[in-house]
Motif scaffolding. Structure first.
Motif, PDB file in Angstrom:
ATOM      1  N   ASP A   1      -2.984   5.103   2.425  1.00  0.00           N
ATOM      2  CA  ASP A   1      -4.189   4.376   1.715  1.00  0.00           C
ATOM      3  C   ASP A   1      -5.012   3.826   2.885  1.00  0.00           C
ATOM      4  O   ASP A   1      -4.500   3.683   3.897  1.00  0.00           O
ATOM      5  CB  ASP A   1      -3.532   3.159   1.141  1.00  0.00           C
ATOM      6  CG  ASP A   1      -3.101   3.690  -0.306  1.00  0.00           C
ATOM      7  OD1 ASP A   1      -3.264   4.761  -0.779  1.00  0.00           O
ATOM      8  OD2 ASP A   1      -2.376   2.558  -1.027  1.00  0.00           O
TER       9      ASP A   1
ATOM     10  N   VAL B   1      -6.636   0.663   4.091  1.00  0.00           N
ATOM     11  CA  VAL B   1      -6.562  -0.971   3.944  1.00  0.00           C
ATOM     12  C   VAL B   1      -7.671  -1.519   4.454  1.00  0.00           C
ATOM     13  O   VAL B   1      -7.897  -1.330   5.715  1.00  0.00           O
ATOM     14  CB  VAL B   1      -5.286  -1.242   4.360  1.00  0.00           C
ATOM     15  CG1 VAL B   1      -5.212  -2.736   4.061  1.00  0.00           C
ATOM     16  CG2 VAL B   1      -4.063  -0.576   3.723  1.00  0.00           C
TER      17      VAL B   1
ATOM     18  N   ALA C   1      -3.405   3.132   6.520  1.00  0.00           N
ATOM     19  CA  ALA C   1      -1.939   2.992   6.551  1.00  0.00           C
ATOM     20  C   ALA C   1      -1.016   4.154   6.640  1.00  0.00           C
ATOM     21  O   ALA C   1      -0.405   4.843   5.721  1.00  0.00           O
ATOM     22  CB  ALA C   1      -1.395   2.140   5.211  1.00  0.00           C
ATOM     23  N   ASP C   2      -0.851   4.677   7.896  1.00  0.00           N
ATOM     24  CA  ASP C   2      -0.422   6.092   8.126  1.00  0.00           C
ATOM     25  C   ASP C   2       0.877   5.826   8.357  1.00  0.00           C
ATOM     26  O   ASP C   2       1.613   7.102   8.399  1.00  0.00           O
ATOM     27  CB  ASP C   2      -1.248   6.870   9.211  1.00  0.00           C
ATOM     28  CG  ASP C   2      -1.239   5.941  10.339  1.00  0.00           C
ATOM     29  OD1 ASP C   2      -0.861   5.030  10.558  1.00  0.00           O
ATOM     30  OD2 ASP C   2      -2.116   6.226  11.541  1.00  0.00           O
TER      31      ASP C   2
ATOM     32  N   LEU D   1       3.197  -6.467   5.298  1.00  0.00           N
ATOM     33  CA  LEU D   1       2.673  -5.320   4.806  1.00  0.00           C
ATOM     34  C   LEU D   1       3.532  -4.178   4.829  1.00  0.00           C
ATOM     35  O   LEU D   1       4.466  -3.939   5.538  1.00  0.00           O
ATOM     36  CB  LEU D   1       1.685  -4.821   6.174  1.00  0.00           C
ATOM     37  CG  LEU D   1       1.075  -3.254   5.820  1.00  0.00           C
ATOM     38  CD1 LEU D   1       0.181  -3.391   4.802  1.00  0.00           C
ATOM     39  CD2 LEU D   1       0.725  -2.853   7.387  1.00  0.00           C
TER      40      LEU D   1
ATOM     41  N   TYR E   1       1.502  -2.099  14.334  1.00  0.00           N
ATOM     42  CA  TYR E   1       0.449  -1.341  13.834  1.00  0.00           C
ATOM     43  C   TYR E   1      -0.956  -1.207  14.731  1.00  0.00           C
ATOM     44  O   TYR E   1      -1.951  -0.813  14.525  1.00  0.00           O
ATOM     45  CB  TYR E   1      -0.264  -1.763  12.437  1.00  0.00           C
ATOM     46  CG  TYR E   1      -0.224  -0.803  11.407  1.00  0.00           C
ATOM     47  CD1 TYR E   1      -0.876   0.193  10.994  1.00  0.00           C
ATOM     48  CD2 TYR E   1       1.238  -0.639  10.862  1.00  0.00           C
ATOM     49  CE1 TYR E   1      -0.624   1.257  10.048  1.00  0.00           C
ATOM     50  CE2 TYR E   1       1.517   0.356   9.751  1.00  0.00           C
ATOM     51  CZ  TYR E   1       0.461   1.180   9.295  1.00  0.00           C
ATOM     52  OH  TYR E   1       0.785   2.235   8.410  1.00  0.00           O
TER      53      TYR E   1
ATOM     54  N   VAL F   1       4.395  -0.728   3.237  1.00  0.00           N
ATOM     55  CA  VAL F   1       3.717   0.705   3.076  1.00  0.00           C
ATOM     56  C   VAL F   1       4.755   1.674   2.594  1.00  0.00           C
ATOM     57  O   VAL F   1       5.502   2.071   2.969  1.00  0.00           O
ATOM     58  CB  VAL F   1       3.189   1.311   4.279  1.00  0.00           C
ATOM     59  CG1 VAL F   1       2.559   2.656   4.160  1.00  0.00           C
ATOM     60  CG2 VAL F   1       2.214   0.346   5.136  1.00  0.00           C
TER      61      VAL F   1
ATOM     62  N   GLN G   1       1.607   4.985   1.613  1.00  0.00           N
ATOM     63  CA  GLN G   1       1.338   5.794   2.824  1.00  0.00           C
ATOM     64  C   GLN G   1       0.087   6.486   2.723  1.00  0.00           C
ATOM     65  O   GLN G   1      -0.248   7.388   1.681  1.00  0.00           O
ATOM     66  CB  GLN G   1       2.402   6.632   3.201  1.00  0.00           C
ATOM     67  CG  GLN G   1       2.252   7.106   4.534  1.00  0.00           C
ATOM     68  CD  GLN G   1       3.549   8.101   5.082  1.00  0.00           C
ATOM     69  OE1 GLN G   1       4.384   8.162   4.210  1.00  0.00           O
ATOM     70  NE2 GLN G   1       3.615   8.382   6.121  1.00  0.00           N
TER      71      GLN G   1
ATOM     72  N   ALA H   1       0.822  -1.154  -0.001  1.00  0.00           N
ATOM     73  CA  ALA H   1      -0.079  -0.153  -0.076  1.00  0.00           C
ATOM     74  C   ALA H   1       0.877   1.331  -0.061  1.00  0.00           C
ATOM     75  O   ALA H   1       1.997   1.111   0.258  1.00  0.00           O
ATOM     76  CB  ALA H   1      -0.887  -0.087   1.282  1.00  0.00           C
TER      77      ALA H   1
END
Length: 623
Positions: free
Chosen positions: A551, A553, A593-594, A618, A575, A620, A549, A547
Motif C-alpha cells: 500500500d 501510505v 509499506a513494502d 504501524l 522504516y 502491515v 503490504q 495497511a
C-alpha cells in the motif's frame, strides 16, 4: 693609587641572590596579573547572561554539509543548524514530502555563500539566499521560521560558486559558475573547450507573493572560472562585479596551467542593461532559458584587468570603489567605479577578449595596496570608519587598512589561514564596525584533538579599540566559506505557526482525525498533541495505522499544540522515516509499506513528561 673594589665571595653571592629574586618575583607577577585582567575583560565581552540575548545573528555556510549554521554574536554560541541542500535526520528535513520533493533526490550539497535580502542596500532580515556548488541549485530561507522554503535547479550554470550576492533591493541574485561546460552539460571533448564550453551566469529573482525562485535569464560568459562577486551600492547600484581565473582556458593540471598569465579579469556588468536586453528580445532560448551571448548582444559587460587568480572582489559601503584581492599576488587593488564609468563612456579600451571590451587598467585603477610581508589576500570587509579588513590566507592574519590612502593601520595573526571574514553588517551600506569574525580553514593545535580530521575555527575580533583584539575562538564543522552578520533586532521570528483551518490536509480537532483507505492507498489525517497521536477518532485504537503490504501510505500530521517550543516528531521504527512537526504546522510523510510486520512509531522530539507514552503502531499485513 686606586684601590680595587673588594668583590668577596660573600658579596657576589648576595648580589646573585638579589638578581634571581628580582627575575622571579619583581616583574613577572605583575604581568601575570595584568594578563588575567585582560582575559577577564575579554570573557566579559562575550558573556551573555541568562535572560539576555546576543546582539547579532551570524549565518555561516556549512560547506559540503549542505547546511547553514547560525551563531549568536558576541557569545559565538551556535544556536541552530538549518538544513538546506542535504537531508537532516534530526528535523526530518528531506523525509517529509515537501522537503523531499524540494531536494529532488539529492543527498548532499555544498553550500558556499549565504546572502541576506536587502532593502536600499541594508539587510532587511526577511530572507536568506544560498547556492549549492555541487548540484547547481539556489535556495531561499524564510527568516521568520528559519526554514528552507524553495529551491531552484539552474540548467546551464555549473557549480555556482560565485554566488549568491543580491542587488541592493533584492531585485536579483546572481549565480556565476566556477566550472565551464557545454550548454546543458552535453558531451563535448575538452579539445573543443574554447569553442563549445561556456561559463554561464544565472540571474535569479525571488517572487515574494508565490514564495518561489524564478530563473529570469542567463549570460553565456567565456569559458573561464568565476570565483566571487559583489553587487554595487548607491552610485554603483545598477552594477555588479565578479572575479575570474583560468582565463588561460586550461583543461588539465590547473594548479600550473591556470596560473600562467600575470593578469586575469574582473567582469563588470550593468544588470539593468542586461535586463533591458531581455525585455527587448535580445536573447536566444537555450534549454528553455533566455540566454544573452555578449559576443552577439553586445554592451553592458566589460573586463577589468587584475592581478592573477583573484579571489574576492568587494564593493565599499559607499559604492564608489571595488577592491580585488589577488590570491597569487601580494597586493589588493582598489578600482574606482567613477573611473570605470568614464572609461566606458570614452571607450578607453586596451583591447577585446572573447568579444568583451577590456578597460584600460590605469584608467580604472586607483591604487595598489601591498602591506609589508602580507601574503595571500582573499576577501575584504569594512567598518563604519572607512577602513577595510582583508584576510591573508598565507600569512594567516587580518590586515586593517585605510581605503582612502592604502595605509596599513593594524594587523592581527589568526589561527590559521583565513579564507573569508565577516564584519557586523559588513556587506551592507552601513557596517557597524564592532566585530569581525575570521573564518579559518585550519585550526591544528587550537583545540583538544579529535583525531586526524581537525575542526575549522572562527575567531571573534573586537574592533572597538585602536588595535584589533581576538577575544574568542570556537571550533566549527566544515567548512566556513562565507558568512553574513545582521543585527538581531532586524529579524522577527514566529514562535508558533498560525492555526489555519483552511490549510490543505490539516486537522485541528480530535474528532476530525480519520484514516481513509481506497485503491491500495491509506491516507491518514491525524493530530499530534501532548502526549499522544490521534489518527483515527472512530477507531478502537486511535493511534494505529493498518495497511496491506504494498500500500501507499500518506500521513498528514498536524501539531495542534499551539505552545512555544512544543515540537513533535513522527519516526517509524525500522522504516527509515522521521519528520518533525512544529507547533501549528502540518507535515506529510509518504511511503510505500513494502515491509510486512509490526513497526512502532513514536514522537522523536521530546515534548512532555509523558513523551515516552506518545507512540503507536504501524501494522502491515502481508500480501
Amino acid at each position: 693609587m686606586r684601590k680595587s673594589f673588594p668583590f668577596t665571595p660573600a658579596l657576589i653571592g648576595l648580589l646573585a641572590g638579589i638578581l634571581v629574586f628580582t627575575l622571579l618575583f619583581a616583574d613577572f607577577g605583575g604581568k601575570q596579573a595584568a594578563d588575567r585582567a585582560v582575559a577577564k575583560g575579554d570573557a566579559e565581552k562575550v558573556y551573555v547572561p541568562f535572560g539576555q540575548k546576543d546582539d547579532y545573528y551570524l549565518f555561516a555556510s556549512g560547506g559540503h554539509s549542505g547546511q547553514l549554521f547560525v551563531y549568536g554574536v558576541p557569545s559565538m554560541r551556535r544556536i541552530r543548524t538549518i538544513p538546506v541542500f542535504s537531508p537532516d535526520t534530526a528535523t526530518g528535513y528531506g523525509f517529509d514530502k515537501e522537503s523531499r520533493d524540494m531536494l529532488g533526490g539529492y543527498t548532499w550539497g555544498d553550500l558556499h555563500h549565504p546572502a541576506l535580502s536587502e532593502t536600499n542596500g541594508e539587510y532587511d532580515g526577511k530572507y536568506l539566499f544560498a547556492t549549492d556548488v555541487a548540484n547547481n541549485r539556489a535556495a531561499v530561507l524564510d527568516l521568520t521560521t528559519f526554514t528552507t522554503i524553495d529551491m531552484l535547479q539552474t540548467p546551464n550554470t555549473v557549480g555556482p560558486h560565485c554566488a549568491a550576492f543580491v542587488t541592493e533591493n533584492t531585485e536579483y541574485l546572481f549565480l556565476p559558475a566556477r566550472f565551464s561546460a557545454p550548454l546543458g552539460q552535453e558531451y563535448a571533448p575538452l579539445d573543443d573547450f574554447q569553442a563549445k564550453y561556456k561559463g554561464v551566469m544565472s540571474a535569479v529573482q525571488f517572487n515574494e507573493k508565490t514564495r518561489k525562485l524564478e530563473l529570469a535569464y542567463q549570460v553565456a560568459l567565456p569559458p573561464w572560472s568565476y570565483d566571487l562577486s559583489d553587487a554595487g551600492k548607491k552610485v554603483s547600484g545598477d552594477w555588479a562585479v565578479l572575479t575570474t581565473y583560468n582565463t588561460e582556458e586550461a583543461t588539465s593540471n590547473y594548479e600550473i596551467n591556470a596560473s600562467q598569465k600575470d593578469r586575469d579579469y574582473i567582469v563588470l556588468f550593468n544588470w539593468k542593461e542586461l535586463a533591458k536586453k531581455i525585455d527587448d528580445g535580445q536573447y536566444e532560448m537555450v534549454n528553455g532559458v533566455k540566454m544573452i551571448d555578449p559576443a552577439k548582444q553586445t554592451g553592458g559587460i566589460y573586463l577589468v584587468p587584475v592581478a592573477k587568480s583573484p579571489h574576492g572582489v568587494d564593493v565599499t559601503p559607499d559604492g564608489k570603489r571595488f577592491i580585488a584581492s589577488g590570491k597569487l599576488a601580494p597586493a589588493m587593488t582598489v578600482f574606482s567605479f567613477e573611473k570605470a564609468f568614464a572609461a566606458i563612456k570614452n571607450k578607453k579600451f586596451s583591447g577585446y577578449e572573447e568579444g568583451l571590451p577590456v578597460l584600460d587598467y590605469n584608467s580604472v585603477m586607483e591604487r595598489e595596496v601591498n602591506p609589508e610581508n602580507a601574503l595571500g589576500p582573499l576577501h575584504t570587509q569594512f567598518d563604519d570608519q572607512g577602513n577595510a579588513y582583508t584576510t591573508m590566507f598565507i600569512s594567516s592574519e587580518i590586515v586593517k587598512w585605510d581605503v582612502n590612502t592604502g595605509e596599513t593601520l593594524d594587523r592581527i595573526p589568526v589561527q590559521y589561514s583565513p579564507g573569508h571574514a565577516v564584519s557586523a553588517e559588513g556587506d551592507s551600506i552601513s557596517p557597524d564596525g564592532k566585530w569581525i569574525v575570521a573564518l579559518n580553514k585550519l585550526a591544528k593545535d587550537s583545540y583538544l584533538s579529535v583525531g586526524p580530521s581537525h575542526p575549522e575555527s572562527m575567531q571573534l575580533i573586537d574592533l572597538s579599540g585602536d588595535k584589533m583584539r581576538i577575544i574568542a575562538s570556537v571550533p566549527v564543522d566544515p567548512e566556513p566559506h562565507y558568512a553574513q552578520m545582521i543585527k538581531a533586532d532586524k529579524i522577527h521570528t514566529i514562535n508558533v505557526y498560525p492555526q489555519d483551518e483552511k490549510r490543505p490536509d490539516s486537522v485541528w480537532r480530535q474528532e476530525d482525525a480519520r484514516i481513509v483507505r481506497k485503491d491500495g492507498e491509506v491516507h491518514v489525517y491525524g493530530i499530534a498533541m501532548r502526549s499522544k497521536f490521534v489518527l483515527d477518532a472512530k477507531a478502537k485504537r486511535k493511534d494505529v495505522i493498518e495497511a496491506r503490504q504494498g500500500d501507499k501510505v500518506v500521513v498528514h500530521l498536524t501539531n495542534i499544540d499551539l505552545d512555544e517550543d512544543i515540537t513533535h516528531g513522527f519516526g517509524i521504527n525500522d522504516y527509515n522515516l522521521n519528520m518533525e512537526v512544529q507547533p501549528g504546522e502540518t507535515k506529510t510523510l509518504e511511503f510505500i509499506a513494502d515491509k510486512a510486520g509490526t513497526f512502532p512509531f513514536y514522537c522523536t522530539n521530546f515534548c512532555s513528561a509523558l513523551h515516552q507514552e506518545m507512540s503507536g503502531y504501524l501494522l502491515v499485513e502481508p500480501k
